[in-house]
Motif scaffolding. Structure first.
Motif, mmCIF file in Angstrom:
data_model
loop_
_atom_site.group_PDB
_atom_site.id
_atom_site.type_symbol
_atom_site.label_atom_id
_atom_site.label_comp_id
_atom_site.label_asym_id
_atom_site.label_seq_id
_atom_site.Cartn_x
_atom_site.Cartn_y
_atom_site.Cartn_z
ATOM 1 N N ALA A 14 1.077 -1.272 -0.090
ATOM 2 C CA ALA A 14 -0.052 0.083 0.095
ATOM 3 C C ALA A 14 0.899 1.337 0.141
ATOM 4 O O ALA A 14 0.457 2.048 -0.636
ATOM 5 C CB ALA A 14 -0.955 0.113 1.299
ATOM 6 N N ARG A 15 2.114 1.119 0.715
ATOM 7 C CA ARG A 15 2.856 2.280 0.771
ATOM 8 C C ARG A 15 3.326 2.596 -0.530
ATOM 9 O O ARG A 15 3.480 3.873 -1.114
ATOM 10 C CB ARG A 15 3.672 2.009 1.944
ATOM 11 N N ARG A 16 3.869 1.680 -1.109
ATOM 12 C CA ARG A 16 4.363 1.688 -2.553
ATOM 13 C C ARG A 16 3.347 2.275 -3.534
ATOM 14 O O ARG A 16 3.609 3.282 -4.172
ATOM 15 C CB ARG A 16 4.932 0.575 -2.922
ATOM 16 N N ARG A 17 2.105 1.734 -3.312
ATOM 17 C CA ARG A 17 1.230 2.293 -4.316
ATOM 18 C C ARG A 17 1.027 3.701 -4.168
ATOM 19 O O ARG A 17 1.049 4.546 -5.147
ATOM 20 C CB ARG A 17 -0.127 1.431 -3.924
ATOM 21 N N GLU A 18 0.634 4.122 -2.913
ATOM 22 C CA GLU A 18 0.638 5.543 -2.621
ATOM 23 C C GLU A 18 1.764 6.496 -3.186
ATOM 24 O O GLU A 18 1.512 7.443 -3.776
ATOM 25 C CB GLU A 18 0.637 5.744 -1.198
ATOM 26 N N GLN A 19 2.940 5.976 -2.830
ATOM 27 C CA GLN A 19 4.080 6.840 -3.719
ATOM 28 C C GLN A 19 4.101 6.828 -5.107
ATOM 29 O O GLN A 19 4.231 7.805 -5.585
ATOM 30 C CB GLN A 19 5.492 6.060 -3.096
ATOM 31 N N ILE A 20 3.610 5.625 -5.885
ATOM 32 C CA ILE A 20 3.790 5.672 -7.203
ATOM 33 C C ILE A 20 2.684 6.642 -7.739
ATOM 34 O O ILE A 20 2.750 7.232 -8.690
ATOM 35 C CB ILE A 20 3.510 4.087 -7.617
ATOM 36 N N GLU A 21 1.488 6.417 -7.089
ATOM 37 C CA GLU A 21 0.226 7.391 -7.354
ATOM 38 C C GLU A 21 0.850 8.752 -7.541
ATOM 39 O O GLU A 21 0.504 9.612 -8.312
ATOM 40 C CB GLU A 21 -0.931 6.942 -6.464
ATOM 41 N N GLY A 22 1.407 9.210 -6.132
ATOM 42 C CA GLY A 22 2.018 10.494 -6.253
ATOM 43 C C GLY A 22 2.822 10.797 -7.270
ATOM 44 O O GLY A 22 2.871 12.058 -7.827
ATOM 45 N N GLU A 23 3.822 9.954 -7.603
ATOM 46 C CA GLU A 23 4.827 10.260 -8.438
ATOM 47 C C GLU A 23 4.030 10.449 -9.930
ATOM 48 O O GLU A 23 4.628 11.164 -10.723
ATOM 49 C CB GLU A 23 5.848 9.044 -8.556
ATOM 50 N N ILE A 24 3.143 9.611 -10.152
ATOM 51 C CA ILE A 24 2.596 9.829 -11.498
ATOM 52 C C ILE A 24 1.679 11.092 -11.858
ATOM 53 O O ILE A 24 1.934 11.775 -12.814
ATOM 54 C CB ILE A 24 1.299 8.807 -11.755
ATOM 55 N N LEU A 25 1.156 11.377 -10.461
ATOM 56 C CA LEU A 25 0.493 12.941 -10.661
ATOM 57 C C LEU A 25 1.542 13.944 -10.655
ATOM 58 O O LEU A 25 1.546 14.975 -11.448
ATOM 59 C CB LEU A 25 -0.061 13.061 -9.401
ATOM 60 N N ARG A 26 2.964 13.733 -10.172
ATOM 61 C CA ARG A 26 3.985 14.652 -10.295
ATOM 62 C C ARG A 26 4.253 14.943 -11.664
ATOM 63 O O ARG A 26 4.342 15.688 -12.247
ATOM 64 C CB ARG A 26 4.815 14.271 -9.177
ATOM 65 N N VAL A 27 4.528 13.710 -12.227
ATOM 66 C CA VAL A 27 5.185 13.636 -13.672
ATOM 67 C C VAL A 27 3.997 14.012 -14.618
ATOM 68 O O VAL A 27 4.290 14.936 -15.473
ATOM 69 C CB VAL A 27 5.819 12.152 -14.120
ATOM 70 N N ALA A 28 2.750 13.832 -14.338
ATOM 71 C CA ALA A 28 1.706 14.318 -15.295
ATOM 72 C C ALA A 28 1.573 15.902 -15.216
ATOM 73 O O ALA A 28 1.579 16.589 -16.201
ATOM 74 C CB ALA A 28 0.471 13.638 -14.892
ATOM 75 N N ARG A 29 1.734 16.371 -13.865
ATOM 76 C CA ARG A 29 2.080 17.833 -13.628
ATOM 77 C C ARG A 29 2.913 18.509 -14.662
ATOM 78 O O ARG A 29 2.943 19.533 -15.058
ATOM 79 C CB ARG A 29 1.839 18.094 -12.481
ATOM 80 N N GLU A 30 4.118 17.770 -14.365
ATOM 81 C CA GLU A 30 5.146 18.324 -15.416
ATOM 82 C C GLU A 30 5.095 18.298 -16.556
ATOM 83 O O GLU A 30 5.263 19.480 -17.297
ATOM 84 C CB GLU A 30 6.492 17.530 -14.965
ATOM 85 N N HIS A 31 4.486 17.088 -17.179
ATOM 86 C CA HIS A 31 4.145 17.283 -18.596
ATOM 87 C C HIS A 31 3.264 18.194 -19.030
ATOM 88 O O HIS A 31 3.406 18.953 -20.232
ATOM 89 C CB HIS A 31 3.722 15.592 -19.156
ATOM 90 N N LEU A 32 2.236 18.355 -18.220
ATOM 91 C CA LEU A 32 1.169 19.173 -18.356
ATOM 92 C C LEU A 32 1.659 20.640 -18.456
ATOM 93 O O LEU A 32 1.461 21.461 -19.486
ATOM 94 C CB LEU A 32 0.080 19.338 -17.330
ATOM 95 N N ALA A 33 2.637 21.139 -17.452
ATOM 96 C CA ALA A 33 3.209 22.465 -17.589
ATOM 97 C C ALA A 33 3.937 22.682 -18.684
ATOM 98 O O ALA A 33 3.904 23.818 -19.450
ATOM 99 C CB ALA A 33 3.749 22.466 -16.288
ATOM 100 N N LEU A 34 4.460 21.569 -19.284
ATOM 101 C CA LEU A 34 5.547 21.604 -20.297
ATOM 102 C C LEU A 34 4.715 21.634 -21.693
ATOM 103 O O LEU A 34 5.214 22.406 -22.630
ATOM 104 C CB LEU A 34 6.631 20.378 -20.455
ATOM 105 N N HIS A 35 3.867 20.991 -22.054
ATOM 106 C CA HIS A 35 3.386 20.537 -23.426
ATOM 107 C C HIS A 35 2.049 20.799 -23.452
ATOM 108 O O HIS A 35 1.307 20.718 -24.473
ATOM 109 C CB HIS A 35 3.719 19.183 -23.692
ATOM 110 N N GLY A 36 1.162 21.023 -22.356
ATOM 111 C CA GLY A 36 -0.138 21.094 -22.333
ATOM 112 C C GLY A 36 -1.004 20.065 -22.244
ATOM 113 O O GLY A 36 -0.546 18.786 -22.517
ATOM 114 N N ALA A 37 -2.341 20.028 -22.085
ATOM 115 C CA ALA A 37 -3.106 18.714 -21.702
ATOM 116 C C ALA A 37 -3.236 18.041 -22.882
ATOM 117 O O ALA A 37 -3.181 16.645 -22.890
ATOM 118 C CB ALA A 37 -4.479 19.103 -21.342
ATOM 119 N N ALA A 38 -3.508 18.663 -24.117
ATOM 120 C CA ALA A 38 -3.698 17.841 -25.372
ATOM 121 C C ALA A 38 -2.432 16.721 -25.703
ATOM 122 O O ALA A 38 -2.426 15.815 -26.126
ATOM 123 C CB ALA A 38 -3.692 18.563 -26.544
ATOM 124 N N ALA A 39 -1.204 17.189 -25.142
ATOM 125 C CA ALA A 39 -0.008 16.334 -25.322
ATOM 126 C C ALA A 39 0.276 15.279 -24.308
ATOM 127 O O ALA A 39 1.381 14.788 -24.236
ATOM 128 C CB ALA A 39 1.133 17.261 -25.655
#
Lengths: 273, 273
Positions: free
Chosen positions: B12-37
């Motif tokens: 569970a701990r690992r899952r929580e961490q990975i979920e956070g990382e996914i959101l973090r990376v997603a926000r990075e990509h969003l900021a860099l390339h926008g939602a469409a990309a």
DNA sequence: AGGATAAGTGAGCACCGCTCTTGAAATTTC
DNA sequence: GAAATTTCAAGAGCGGTGCTCACTTATCCT
């Protein structure tokens, strides 16, 4: 030395026709599924051509989007102008209301087109200003003409109102740079000052002072915000969207037009019937 | 009958961490390339997992988009509230200006986030209201509180102003349904009347009358329209965007707040320094 | 300890934008 | 009228996408 510059044989005719069909099918897809789902392959499929064939007519997906954007601007301008020009030119309130309602109706009728030109810019690229500027400023130009007529009829909301007092002199000076009224200023300066979107032809003959033009911009922003809010459902489902829009439209009107002596609330009453 | 409902082991701990990382990376990509990309595969790649693995944590691309939308709403609300709460609660003008400038600054700092929540809705689907409503109404709730305080301090723009006269009674009645002030009305009615976006908690203790609330909505629409116009560059390159925004902000303020006796233009002057 | 559950893996499907080559057709040039 | 040139349709192909499925491995719970 032949006299014909551009070809005109059976090939050229066919090309023109296919280009038209591509744009037509593209507009269909846009209306049905939105800009994000627009697919060159799907369009080619609909036209019975192989997927790579469409690149003979369209440079890229972005290129097609640009054409659709221009087309949408034209469509919007046509709708607004047609409605506006059918109204008594001396009835300023009704002209304003007509512009507003025409814009709104057009946006509601083809929300994807509206999103294309007034929603978030597509992926990375932004529409090349040199290809969209002319079509994009038409409605704003109409608003400018209305402001000028209001000025001439002494119906402009005066400068010494409360909301103008709140703007200190420095702010107004800044605005004179940003949204300069260009009274007497050469058009070339206009382009430089307000950018390509508010370009030359629309400032010809406009002389209303910077404060009035600034309030005109605010009215435009409020109108556009109201339509955006409704089309994108930013407030969730609104039971009486008509009333909400009439409110916004009237608030915006009050920013530029003094109430006429005889009729208050005319602009809304006209369309409530 | 164990006392623990949710698991808490190393998995569970690992899952929580990975979920956070996914959101973090997603926000990075969003900021860099926008939602469409935004690409699930790319995110998985960045996280060193195989492309299909990400579907253990994210249901679909739309699901991730929804999470990002909620996240963006929260981020915006945090920014606006933080700025607003650092201001003297009695200074209504400054509170309004702070809300406006905080919203604008947040939007300019992360335009892709702004586009995500206030731009055109993504492809076909629109964000499920039940998951975004709570986060989405926070800022609007703040504006309501400001209106209520203005009401209590007798600083609300009175109803008998020109722009209200223009609204005939029927329109106002319609608005009372649309954007009802809910003075005394049970919250359950509120949800029904104004939709999920303006839900229960924000109407608790609000009693300002429908006309004031209607003007509050107009002020909000104008503010949002001004920010949208700037972030999406709808007017092309504007030389002095600050001044233009201050104008819009002040016009919007004038819709809800009477000018204070001592200071006119304070709301802008504060931020000009 | 052992069965249930969750997580990681890789292959695969259908789609996308876009490029390149090839052969046929229309057009221009001689 | 024939040859040369330009334009077009067609197909294969590259790398990318979202998403599914079967399969193995690791963790969890009883």
């Amino acid at each position: 030395m032949a006299t014909t510059d551009q070809p005109h044989g059976k090939r050229a005719r066919r090309r023109e026709q296919i280009e038209g069909e591509i744009l037509r099918v593209a507009r269909e897809h846009l209306a049905l599924h939105g800009a994000a789902a627009l697919s060159l392959r799907a369009i080619a499929r609909d036209l019975g051509m192989v997927s790579s064939g469409i690149y003979r007519y369209v440079e890229s997906r972005d290129d097609l989007l640009t054409r659709l954007i221009i087309d949408s601007y034209r469509s919007l301008a046509d709708a607004v102008f047609a409605a506006h020009d059918a109204v008594d030119a001396n009835d300023l309130d009704r002209r304003w209301a007509t512009i507003g309602f025409a814009l709104r109706q057009w946006a509601l009728d083809q929300p994807h087109d509206f999103a294309l030109i007034y929603g978030s810019p597509v992926p990375d690229y932004q529409a090349p200003a040199d290809r969209t500027a002319e079509a994009g400023t038409a409605v704003l130009g109409l608003l400018l003409r209305l402001l000028q007529d209001a000025h001439d009829q002494h119906r402009l909301t005066p400068v010494d109102e409360a909301l103008d007092r709140a703007l200190d002199d420095e702010s107004l000076d800044d605005l004179a740079v940003t949204a300069t009224a260009l009274s007497g200023a050469p058009p070339s300066d206009a382009v430089r000052a307000v950018g390509p979107m508010l370009a030359e032809p629309f400032f010809a003959g406009i002389s209303i002072g910077s404060a009035a033009l600034a309030r005109g911009l605010a009215a435009w922003t409020l109108l556009l915000g109201a339509v955006t809010s409704e089309v994108f459902a930013q407030l969730g489902p609104v039971p009486d969207a008509d009333a909400l829009f009439r409110l916004h439209l009237d608030v915006a009107r009050s920013l530029i037009l003094l109430p006429a002596q005889s009729s208050t609330g005319l602009s809304t009453a006209v369309f409530t019937a």
